[in-house]
Design a protein around this motif. Structure first.
Motif, short mmCIF file in Angstrom:
data_model
loop_
_atom_site.label_atom_id
_atom_site.label_comp_id
_atom_site.label_asym_id
_atom_site.label_seq_id
_atom_site.Cartn_x
_atom_site.Cartn_y
_atom_site.Cartn_z
N ALA A 55 0.84 -1.20 0.00
CA ALA A 55 0.00 0.00 0.00
C ALA A 55 0.87 1.25 0.00
O ALA A 55 1.94 1.27 0.61
CB ALA A 55 -0.91 -0.01 1.22
N PRO A 56 0.42 2.31 -0.68
CA PRO A 56 1.13 3.59 -0.61
C PRO A 56 1.19 4.09 0.84
O PRO A 56 0.36 3.71 1.68
CB PRO A 56 0.28 4.52 -1.47
CG PRO A 56 -0.46 3.62 -2.40
CD PRO A 56 -0.73 2.37 -1.59
N PRO A 57 2.14 4.95 1.14
CA PRO A 57 2.36 5.37 2.53
C PRO A 57 1.16 6.00 3.23
O PRO A 57 1.04 5.92 4.44
CB PRO A 57 3.50 6.40 2.41
CG PRO A 57 4.19 6.05 1.15
CD PRO A 57 3.14 5.50 0.23
N THR A 58 0.25 6.63 2.48
CA THR A 58 -0.89 7.28 3.12
C THR A 58 -2.13 6.38 3.20
O THR A 58 -3.17 6.81 3.72
CB THR A 58 -1.24 8.60 2.40
OG1 THR A 58 -1.46 8.32 1.01
CG2 THR A 58 -0.13 9.62 2.56
N ASP A 88 -3.17 18.31 10.42
CA ASP A 88 -1.88 17.65 10.26
C ASP A 88 -2.08 16.14 10.24
O ASP A 88 -3.05 15.63 10.82
CB ASP A 88 -0.96 18.03 11.44
CG ASP A 88 0.49 17.62 11.24
OD1 ASP A 88 0.94 17.59 10.07
OD2 ASP A 88 1.17 17.34 12.23
N GLN A 89 -1.17 15.45 9.58
CA GLN A 89 -1.23 13.99 9.49
C GLN A 89 0.19 13.45 9.40
O GLN A 89 0.99 13.95 8.62
CB GLN A 89 -2.01 13.57 8.24
CG GLN A 89 -2.18 12.08 8.08
CD GLN A 89 -3.20 11.51 9.05
OE1 GLN A 89 -4.32 11.99 9.12
NE2 GLN A 89 -2.82 10.50 9.78
N LYS A 90 0.48 12.44 10.20
CA LYS A 90 1.80 11.79 10.18
C LYS A 90 1.59 10.29 10.31
O LYS A 90 0.59 9.83 10.88
CB LYS A 90 2.66 12.28 11.33
CG LYS A 90 2.95 13.75 11.34
CD LYS A 90 3.71 14.14 12.59
CE LYS A 90 3.76 15.65 12.70
NZ LYS A 90 4.18 16.10 14.01
N PHE A 91 2.57 9.53 9.84
CA PHE A 91 2.53 8.08 9.96
C PHE A 91 3.87 7.61 10.51
O PHE A 91 4.92 8.02 10.02
CB PHE A 91 2.27 7.40 8.61
CG PHE A 91 0.95 7.80 8.01
CD1 PHE A 91 -0.22 7.16 8.40
CD2 PHE A 91 0.88 8.81 7.07
CE1 PHE A 91 -1.43 7.54 7.86
CE2 PHE A 91 -0.33 9.19 6.52
CZ PHE A 91 -1.49 8.56 6.92
N GLY A 132 -1.83 -8.90 16.93
CA GLY A 132 -1.29 -7.89 17.84
C GLY A 132 -0.02 -7.22 17.37
O GLY A 132 0.56 -6.41 18.11
N GLU A 133 0.42 -7.48 16.14
CA GLU A 133 1.63 -6.84 15.62
C GLU A 133 1.30 -5.40 15.21
O GLU A 133 0.47 -5.16 14.35
CB GLU A 133 2.15 -7.60 14.40
CG GLU A 133 3.30 -6.90 13.70
CD GLU A 133 3.56 -7.41 12.29
OE1 GLU A 133 4.57 -6.96 11.71
OE2 GLU A 133 2.77 -8.23 11.76
N LEU A 134 1.97 -4.44 15.85
CA LEU A 134 1.78 -3.04 15.48
C LEU A 134 2.40 -2.82 14.10
O LEU A 134 3.57 -3.13 13.88
CB LEU A 134 2.43 -2.11 16.50
CG LEU A 134 2.34 -0.62 16.20
CD1 LEU A 134 0.89 -0.15 16.17
CD2 LEU A 134 3.15 0.17 17.23
N VAL A 135 1.62 -2.29 13.17
CA VAL A 135 2.08 -2.05 11.81
C VAL A 135 2.40 -0.57 11.61
O VAL A 135 3.46 -0.22 11.11
CB VAL A 135 1.05 -2.55 10.78
CG1 VAL A 135 1.49 -2.22 9.36
CG2 VAL A 135 0.84 -4.05 10.94
N VAL A 136 1.47 0.29 11.99
CA VAL A 136 1.65 1.73 11.78
C VAL A 136 0.81 2.50 12.79
O VAL A 136 -0.25 2.04 13.21
CB VAL A 136 1.27 2.13 10.32
CG1 VAL A 136 -0.16 1.78 9.99
CG2 VAL A 136 1.56 3.59 10.03
N THR A 137 1.32 3.66 13.18
CA THR A 137 0.55 4.58 14.02
C THR A 137 0.33 5.85 13.23
O THR A 137 1.29 6.44 12.71
CB THR A 137 1.30 4.89 15.33
OG1 THR A 137 1.54 3.66 16.03
CG2 THR A 137 0.50 5.84 16.21
N ALA A 138 -0.92 6.25 13.11
CA ALA A 138 -1.28 7.49 12.42
C ALA A 138 -1.56 8.56 13.47
O ALA A 138 -2.34 8.33 14.39
CB ALA A 138 -2.50 7.27 11.54
#
Length: 151
Positions: A55-58, A88-91, A132-138
């Motif tokens: 998937a693209p980053p966003t 604002d938005q961050k990943f 339960g694997e953390l993939v990304v935090t937005a």
């Protein structure tokens, strides 16, 4: 009306799981003009060591949307959606999102502040696999514009 500052540290229930579909990844990639074959070509992605297209980053905003809906619908938040703009938005990635992932999002309100009559609400949505694997935090900041009665 300003946003309820007591929301800070509020943790919402995890969302229902979202299965990242191959065609959804491709559609999103086209929409954001991400033409790298990594987002479209399964063979190409597999040759790079991924299980499927990446998937693209966003893309995580698709999963995050459900968590933001929880916040906006919370009766104690006092957020008038007609006055909201995305500030604002961050990943923060632990790993890339790949077609076939099944993710759940869980939102935590991390900050509420008032600036010039406007309110700013910052939240973090942790997106994890069912295992339960953390993939990304937005991390998202919503600006709630002051109404006419805020003067």
């Amino acid at each position: 009306m300003s946003v309820n500052p007591d929301l800070v540290n509020l943790v919402f229930e995890p969302t229902p799981s979202y299965v990242v579909g191959r065609e959804k990844v491709r559609e999103f990639a086209r929409a954001v003009m991400a033409f790298d074959p990594l987002h479209h070509d399964v063979s190409y992605a597999r040759n790079l060591g991924f299980a499927d297209v990446v998937a693209p980053p966003t893309f995580p905003v698709v999963v995050q949307e459900a968590t933001l809906h929880q916040l906006l619908a919370h009766p104690e938040a006092t957020i008038d959606f007609s006055r909201v703009v995305h500030g604002d938005q961050k990943f923060d990635y632990q790993r890339l999102v790949v077609a076939g992932d099944e993710l759940v999002g869980q939102l935590t309100v991390t900050k509420v502040q008032s600036l010039g009559g406007h309110s700013m609400v910052t939240s973090e949505t942790a997106m994890s696999t069912l295992e339960g694997e953390l993939v990304v935090t937005a991390v998202s900041t919503l600006v709630v514009r002051a109404g006419e009665d805020a003067a």
